[in-house]
Motif scaffolding. Structure first.
Motif, PDB file in Angstrom:
ATOM      1  N   PHE A 141       0.978  -1.105  -0.067  1.00  0.00           N
ATOM      2  CA  PHE A 141       0.014  -0.023   0.023  1.00  0.00           C
ATOM      3  C   PHE A 141       0.788   1.241   0.066  1.00  0.00           C
ATOM      4  O   PHE A 141       2.047   1.413   0.868  1.00  0.00           O
ATOM      5  CB  PHE A 141      -0.850  -0.035   1.352  1.00  0.00           C
ATOM      6  N   ARG A 142       0.469   2.326  -0.929  1.00  0.00           N
ATOM      7  CA  ARG A 142       1.250   3.553  -0.942  1.00  0.00           C
ATOM      8  C   ARG A 142       0.359   4.511  -1.140  1.00  0.00           C
ATOM      9  O   ARG A 142      -0.574   4.390  -1.916  1.00  0.00           O
ATOM     10  CB  ARG A 142       2.275   3.756  -2.154  1.00  0.00           C
ATOM     11  N   ALA A 143       0.286   5.585  -0.636  1.00  0.00           N
ATOM     12  CA  ALA A 143      -0.516   6.937  -0.726  1.00  0.00           C
ATOM     13  C   ALA A 143       0.028   7.992   0.213  1.00  0.00           C
ATOM     14  O   ALA A 143       0.766   8.030   0.994  1.00  0.00           O
ATOM     15  CB  ALA A 143      -1.985   6.475   0.110  1.00  0.00           C
ATOM     16  N   ALA A 144      -0.231   9.324  -0.460  1.00  0.00           N
ATOM     17  CA  ALA A 144       0.354  10.767   0.035  1.00  0.00           C
ATOM     18  C   ALA A 144      -0.891  11.556   0.264  1.00  0.00           C
ATOM     19  O   ALA A 144      -1.622  11.348  -0.825  1.00  0.00           O
ATOM     20  CB  ALA A 144       1.416  11.135  -0.661  1.00  0.00           C
ATOM     21  N   PHE A 145      -1.040  12.339   1.066  1.00  0.00           N
ATOM     22  CA  PHE A 145      -1.944  13.139   1.280  1.00  0.00           C
ATOM     23  C   PHE A 145      -1.891  14.360   2.290  1.00  0.00           C
ATOM     24  O   PHE A 145      -0.797  14.259   3.056  1.00  0.00           O
ATOM     25  CB  PHE A 145      -3.374  12.412   1.779  1.00  0.00           C
ATOM     26  N   PRO A 146      -2.431  15.604   1.875  1.00  0.00           N
ATOM     27  CA  PRO A 146      -2.114  16.787   2.907  1.00  0.00           C
ATOM     28  C   PRO A 146      -3.001  16.386   3.983  1.00  0.00           C
ATOM     29  O   PRO A 146      -4.126  16.052   4.057  1.00  0.00           O
ATOM     30  CB  PRO A 146      -2.309  17.984   2.060  1.00  0.00           C
ATOM     31  N   VAL A 147      -2.487  16.963   5.294  1.00  0.00           N
ATOM     32  CA  VAL A 147      -3.086  17.076   6.606  1.00  0.00           C
ATOM     33  C   VAL A 147      -3.816  18.687   6.395  1.00  0.00           C
ATOM     34  O   VAL A 147      -3.141  19.437   6.673  1.00  0.00           O
ATOM     35  CB  VAL A 147      -2.515  16.613   7.759  1.00  0.00           C
ATOM     36  N   ARG A 148      -5.128  18.776   6.240  1.00  0.00           N
ATOM     37  CA  ARG A 148      -5.469  20.239   6.174  1.00  0.00           C
ATOM     38  C   ARG A 148      -6.519  20.625   7.435  1.00  0.00           C
ATOM     39  O   ARG A 148      -6.894  21.644   7.446  1.00  0.00           O
ATOM     40  CB  ARG A 148      -6.306  20.407   4.722  1.00  0.00           C
TER      41      ARG A 148
END
Length: 321
Positions: A141-148
C-alpha cells in the motif's frame, strides 16, 4: 455531572478514505462502522460537559498554529503481540504529527496511556493470524495526502464517533508544506547539538528585499543548471564560509509566493561568519527554544518548528558514524 467521550483525529481525505474504508470492511475490522479512516492525535478520553468548550478551543488553537503538511503512507505492520492491530505505516509526516499531538497535551485532552505512534488502523481486535494476514495483504500500500484539518470527535450513545468540531490546519498562516520538487530556493539550518543553538541571519532592509529585517536561514536560489543541493553548498560557502558535511531534509514550505526547501546540518567545515553583509546584517547562534520569539520569515518559522518537533521525539538526526 454529565460527561462526554472525546478524541482528536486527522481524517483521511477522499477518495483515499473510501479506498481504505473498503479495505477495512473487507478485512472484517469491527470498528469500521464506528469511525472512518484516520490518524489519532488525542486518544479517546472522558471530558466533563462544562469543559467541551475548552476542548474545542484547544483543538482550534493547535490547528491554527500548525503548518499544513504531507503524510506519506508506505506499507503495513502490526502491534502484535502487545495489541491486535494492523495499520498503515506513516513514512513521512511523523514529526509534524508528533508536534500536534504534543501541543494537544493540555487540559481537558491531556490524558495518554501509550506512547504516541502515528499510524492508520485498518483492522483490530481479531485473532493474531488474521491481523498478520491483513498486514501482509497491505504490504504494497502507498498513498500521500495533505493534512488540512483536525477533527474533535464525540462518541454518541450508539457508539459511533461524530464530529463535534473541525479546525483548519494553518488557519493563522499562509504557509503550507509542499513537495521538494516545487522548491524555488534552498535554505540551511546549522544546529550545534551540544548547545541546541541554531544559526540564523538578520536580513538587510534594502529596498525590494523580501521580509526585510526578519531572521532566516542561509541559502538562496539555484543558478542556471544548478541543483538545489549544489546551490545550498554554494550559498553556504558564499554567505557563511562553511561547507555542510551532513544534510537532513526538514521540509519544503510555501509562503504563498514561493517554496523554500530546508535542510539541517550538524557538522560542517569552517567557522561560520557573515561573508555577505548585503544579504544579512548579522549572523547569530540562537537557542532553539528562543528562536520562535524572533521575527522569522514565514517559511523559516515553519522549518524551526519542524526542527524542534524532530528533536523533541529524541530521534537520532543522522546515522551513527
Amino acid at each position: 455531572m454529565a460527561r462526554a467521550r472525546l478524541g482528536v483525529i486527522a481524517r483521511l481525505p477522499e477518495p483515499l478514505a473510501i479506498h481504505v474504508q473498503a479495505w477495512r470492511r473487507a478485512l472484517g475490522d469491527p470498528e469500521a462502522g464506528r469511525i472512518g479512516p484516520h490518524l489519532t492525535l488525542a486518544p479517546p478520553q472522558t471530558v466533563a460537559e462544562p469543559d467541551l468548550g475548552r476542548a474545542v478551543a484547544l483543538v482550534e488553537r493547535v490547528a491554527a498554529e500548525a503548518v499544513p503538511f504531507l503524510v506519506v503512507l508506505d506499507g503495513a505492520a502490526t502491534f502484535l503481540p502487545e495489541s491486535p492491530v494492523a495499520y498503515l505505516v506513516v513514512r513521512e509526516g511523523g514529526p509534524a504529527l508528533q508536534a500536534i499531538e504534543a501541543a494537544l497535551r493540555e487540559p481537558p485532552l491531556e490524558r495518554r496511556t501509550h506512547p504516541f505512534h502515528p499510524h492508520v488502523t485498518v483492522v483490530q481486535d481479531l485473532p493474531a493470524d488474521r491481523i498478520d494476514a491483513a498486514a501482509r495483504e497491505l504490504d504494497g500500500f502507498r498513498a500521500a495526502f495533505p493534512v488540512r484539518e483536525l477533527a474533535l470527535l464525540r462518541e454518541d450513545r450508539d457508539k459511533v464517533w461524530r464530529p463535534l468540531a473541525t479546525a483548519i490546519v494553518g488557519a493563522s498562516t499562509a504557509v503550507r508544506e509542499v513537495p521538494f520538487a516545487e522548491a524555488a530556493s534552498a535554505a540551511l539550518l546549522l544546529l550545534d547539538p551540544a548547545s541546541a543553538r541554531v544559526l540564523l541571519g538578520l536580513r538587510t532592509r534594502d529596498r525590494g528585499r523580501r521580509y526585510p529585517g526578519a531572521w532566516d536561514a542561509i541559502g538562496g536560489k539555484p543558478d542556471e543548471g544548478e541543483s538545489l543541493l549544489e546551490a545550498l553548498s554554494r550559498e553556504a560557502r558564499e554567505e557563511a564560509g562553511i561547507e555542510p558535511l551532513d544534510l537532513t531534509a526538514l521540509g519544503c514550505f510555501h509562503d504563498g509566493d514561493r517554496a523554500d526547501a530546508y535542510y539541517l546540518a550538524t557538522a560542517w567545515k569552517g567557522w561560520p561568519s557573515n561573508r555577505e553583509p548585503s544579504e544579512h546584517s548579522e549572523l547569530d547562534w540562537v537557542p532553539l527554544p528562543e528562536a520562535a520569539g524572533r521575527p522569522l520569515t514565514p517559511t523559516t518559522r515553519a522549518a524551526v518548528a519542524r526542527l524542534a518537533a524532530v528533536l523533541a521525539t529524541g530521534h537520532r538526526l543522522h546515522p551513527a558514524r
